[in-house]
Design an enzyme around this catalytic site. Structure first.
Site, PDB file in Angstrom:
ATOM      1  N   ASP A  35       0.827  -1.222   0.000  1.00 31.78           N
ATOM      2  CA  ASP A  35       0.000   0.000   0.000  1.00 31.78           C
ATOM      3  C   ASP A  35       0.861   1.272   0.000  1.00 31.78           C
ATOM      4  O   ASP A  35       0.349   2.378   0.120  1.00 31.78           O
ATOM      5  CB  ASP A  35      -0.948   0.006   1.206  1.00 31.78           C
ATOM      6  CG  ASP A  35      -0.189  -0.087   2.523  1.00 31.78           C
ATOM      7  OD1 ASP A  35       1.072  -0.097   2.499  1.00 31.78           O
ATOM      8  OD2 ASP A  35      -0.842  -0.145   3.581  1.00 31.78           O
ATOM      9  N   ARG A  94      12.202  26.433   6.077  1.00 34.21           N
ATOM     10  CA  ARG A  94      11.784  27.782   5.660  1.00 34.21           C
ATOM     11  C   ARG A  94      10.411  28.152   6.203  1.00 34.21           C
ATOM     12  O   ARG A  94      10.071  29.316   6.286  1.00 34.21           O
ATOM     13  CB  ARG A  94      11.829  27.898   4.124  1.00 34.21           C
ATOM     14  CG  ARG A  94      13.254  28.034   3.619  1.00 34.21           C
ATOM     15  CD  ARG A  94      13.358  27.863   2.133  1.00 34.21           C
ATOM     16  NE  ARG A  94      13.097  26.480   1.744  1.00 34.21           N
ATOM     17  CZ  ARG A  94      13.062  26.045   0.498  1.00 34.21           C
ATOM     18  NH1 ARG A  94      13.254  26.900  -0.492  1.00 34.21           N
ATOM     19  NH2 ARG A  94      12.841  24.775   0.225  1.00 34.21           N
ATOM     20  N   LYS A 190      14.413  41.784  -0.795  1.00 37.31           N
ATOM     21  CA  LYS A 190      13.580  40.771  -1.471  1.00 37.31           C
ATOM     22  C   LYS A 190      12.205  40.722  -0.805  1.00 37.31           C
ATOM     23  O   LYS A 190      12.120  40.636   0.424  1.00 37.31           O
ATOM     24  CB  LYS A 190      14.259  39.401  -1.366  1.00 37.31           C
ATOM     25  CG  LYS A 190      13.457  38.252  -1.942  1.00 37.31           C
ATOM     26  CD  LYS A 190      14.276  36.974  -1.928  1.00 37.31           C
ATOM     27  CE  LYS A 190      13.524  35.827  -1.322  1.00 37.31           C
ATOM     28  NZ  LYS A 190      14.296  34.600  -1.227  1.00 37.31           N
ATOM     29  N   ASP A 218      23.915  32.089  -0.727  1.00 34.19           N
ATOM     30  CA  ASP A 218      22.582  31.736  -0.217  1.00 34.19           C
ATOM     31  C   ASP A 218      22.643  30.350   0.426  1.00 34.19           C
ATOM     32  O   ASP A 218      23.582  29.593   0.202  1.00 34.19           O
ATOM     33  CB  ASP A 218      21.548  31.770  -1.350  1.00 34.19           C
ATOM     34  CG  ASP A 218      20.139  32.075  -0.841  1.00 34.19           C
ATOM     35  OD1 ASP A 218      19.942  32.132   0.390  1.00 34.19           O
ATOM     36  OD2 ASP A 218      19.239  32.254  -1.678  1.00 34.19           O
ATOM     37  N   SER A 222      16.262  26.638  -4.846  1.00 29.14           N
ATOM     38  CA  SER A 222      15.164  25.731  -5.176  1.00 29.14           C
ATOM     39  C   SER A 222      14.698  26.003  -6.609  1.00 29.14           C
ATOM     40  O   SER A 222      15.129  25.340  -7.545  1.00 29.14           O
ATOM     41  CB  SER A 222      14.035  25.921  -4.157  1.00 29.14           C
ATOM     42  OG  SER A 222      12.943  25.118  -4.487  1.00 29.14           O
ATOM     43  N   GLY A 224      15.434  28.744  -8.186  1.00 31.97           N
ATOM     44  CA  GLY A 224      16.448  29.607  -8.804  1.00 31.97           C
ATOM     45  C   GLY A 224      15.972  31.040  -8.976  1.00 31.97           C
ATOM     46  O   GLY A 224      16.742  31.905  -9.407  1.00 31.97           O
ATOM     47  N   GLY A 225      14.720  31.313  -8.629  1.00 30.84           N
ATOM     48  CA  GLY A 225      14.168  32.659  -8.820  1.00 30.84           C
ATOM     49  C   GLY A 225      14.904  33.719  -8.008  1.00 30.84           C
ATOM     50  O   GLY A 225      15.201  34.804  -8.524  1.00 30.84           O
ATOM     51  N   THR A 226      15.239  33.405  -6.779  1.00 28.99           N
ATOM     52  CA  THR A 226      15.932  34.365  -5.911  1.00 28.99           C
ATOM     53  C   THR A 226      17.289  34.743  -6.506  1.00 28.99           C
ATOM     54  O   THR A 226      17.639  35.913  -6.610  1.00 28.99           O
ATOM     55  CB  THR A 226      16.123  33.752  -4.506  1.00 28.99           C
ATOM     56  OG1 THR A 226      14.831  33.443  -3.980  1.00 28.99           O
ATOM     57  CG2 THR A 226      16.867  34.690  -3.578  1.00 28.99           C
TER      58      THR A 226
HETATM   59  C1  R5P Z   1      14.912  31.976   1.425  1.00 25.70           C
HETATM   60  O1  R5P Z   1      14.751  32.589   2.483  1.00 25.70           O
HETATM   61  C2  R5P Z   1      16.090  31.102   1.179  1.00 25.70           C
HETATM   62  O2  R5P Z   1      17.202  31.561   1.886  1.00 25.70           O
HETATM   63  C3  R5P Z   1      16.417  30.983  -0.303  1.00 25.70           C
HETATM   64  O3  R5P Z   1      16.811  32.249  -0.791  1.00 25.70           O
HETATM   65  C4  R5P Z   1      15.222  30.502  -1.095  1.00 25.70           C
HETATM   66  O4  R5P Z   1      14.694  29.353  -0.509  1.00 25.70           O
HETATM   67  C5  R5P Z   1      15.585  30.235  -2.530  1.00 25.70           C
HETATM   68  O5  R5P Z   1      14.456  29.751  -3.179  1.00 25.70           O
HETATM   69  P1  R5P Z   1      14.294  29.880  -4.730  1.00 25.70           P
HETATM   70  O6  R5P Z   1      15.499  29.292  -5.377  1.00 25.70           O
HETATM   71  O7  R5P Z   1      13.032  29.107  -5.020  1.00 25.70           O
HETATM   72  O8  R5P Z   1      14.123  31.326  -5.064  1.00 25.70           O
END
Ligand code: R5P
Length: 304
Positions: A35, A94, A190, A218, A222, A224-226
């Protein structure tokens, strides 16, 4: 005798620690029930032994977490004399506060479950904020994940170091303190829309970085947007190159392309998860992790 139990997410750190310690490895047998539930059994005896379970919680965070809990419970029921954990990547860190009404503090749920089972020390590589330590309390040990990345940038002249948000400024300063030729440390403003996840970034200071290179620091990449937003803003300030140093390389689908398109020329990450994408330089952190763990668990030991 020290026993290491490496779980499925561990990117090889447990085995290396065991070999440095001269400790034994205890494997786990796992299978999926029909399952979909996870079954786990320790393949060696832990009775009377000091145990370190090693795990990293990506990909499949929820599954890795359940596996961790099952292994801890098995070790405690097997009468290990102590059970400690090394978590190379702690998922859910987070969501460390209630941002919108109705939300849980997810990292609290994770850490309380671990503690309630009877774990002693939890070693966590770069845990996003100081909130996990406050929640877990005594026994929570943060392992700096950015310092071991610093040697990769030692040869660079006049680096402008950036945190992509104010929350990460201490991390950026920590890395900067290990480099000989830092021009200055900045942070980017940000703002994240808590409903859509959309990010808006800007640089509030008037700065001219012509002829300089930039390094964005950083903890997690995740989507990559940040990083992509930060890199575009920094390139507008006249830098010749933008590099990235990140501890936890999550890299969801499309993230590496997004970052490359933003103009980043080099990405250096810690090897904290068992998930690799092309075009990233992965740095093994095991020696650094081992040293930190050994200082606490074996204070009288002479390191090999
Ligand atoms: C946010 O507070 C974290 O320190 C990273 O900057 C964030 O998790 C990056 O996420 P993503 O790559 O989706 O922008």
């Amino acid at each position: 005798m020290y026993s290491i139990i490496p779980l499925s997410g561990d990117p090889g750190v447990g085995e290396k620690i065991a070999s440095l310690l001269g400790g034994e490895i205890i494997r786990t047998y796992t299978k999926d029930h029909p399952d979909g539930e996870l079954y786990l059994r320790l393949e060696g005896r832990v009775r009377g032994k000091r145990v370190l379970i090693t795990q990293s919680m990506y990909p499949m965070q929820d599954r890795k977490f359940i596996e961790l809990l099952l292994a801890v419970d098995a070790a405690i029921r097997g009468e290990a004399s102590e059970v400690n954990l090394l978590i190379s990547y702690l998922a859910y860190a987070r969501q460390d506060k209630v941002f919108l009404e109705g939300e849980p503090v997810s990292i609290g749920v994770i850490l309380k479950s671990i503690k309630d089972l009877g774990v002693g020390r939890v070693f966590v590589v770069e845990p996003h904020s100081d909130i996990p330590k406050k929640i877990y309390g005594e026994g929570f040990v943060e392992i700096d994940g950015v310092t071991p990345l610093a040697p990769q940038f030692i040869g660079e002249e006049e680096l402008a170091i950036f945190s992509p948000d104010i929350g990460g400024i201490e991390r950026a300063r920590r890395l900067a303190s290990k480099l000989p030729n830092v021009y200055a440390v900045y942070h980017i403003e940000k703002q994240r829309d808590r409903y859509t996840g959309e990010i808006r970034s800007f640089i509030s200071e008037e700065i001219d970085l012509k002829g300089k290179k930039a390094l964005i620091v950083d903890d997690i990449i995740s989507t990559g947007g940040t990083i992509a937003n930060a890199a575009k803003l920094i390139l507008e300030k006249g830098v010749s190159k933008v590099y990235v140093a990140c501890v936890h390389p999550i890299f969801v689908k499309g993230s590496i392309e997004r970052i490359r398109a933003s103009g980043v020329s080099r990405i250096v990450c810690g090897k904290t998860v068992k998930h690799y994408v092309e075009g990233v330089e992965y740095i093994d952190l095991y020696m650094y992790i081992y040293t930190k763990i050994a200082e606490i668990l074996f204070p009288s030991m002479s390191y090999k």
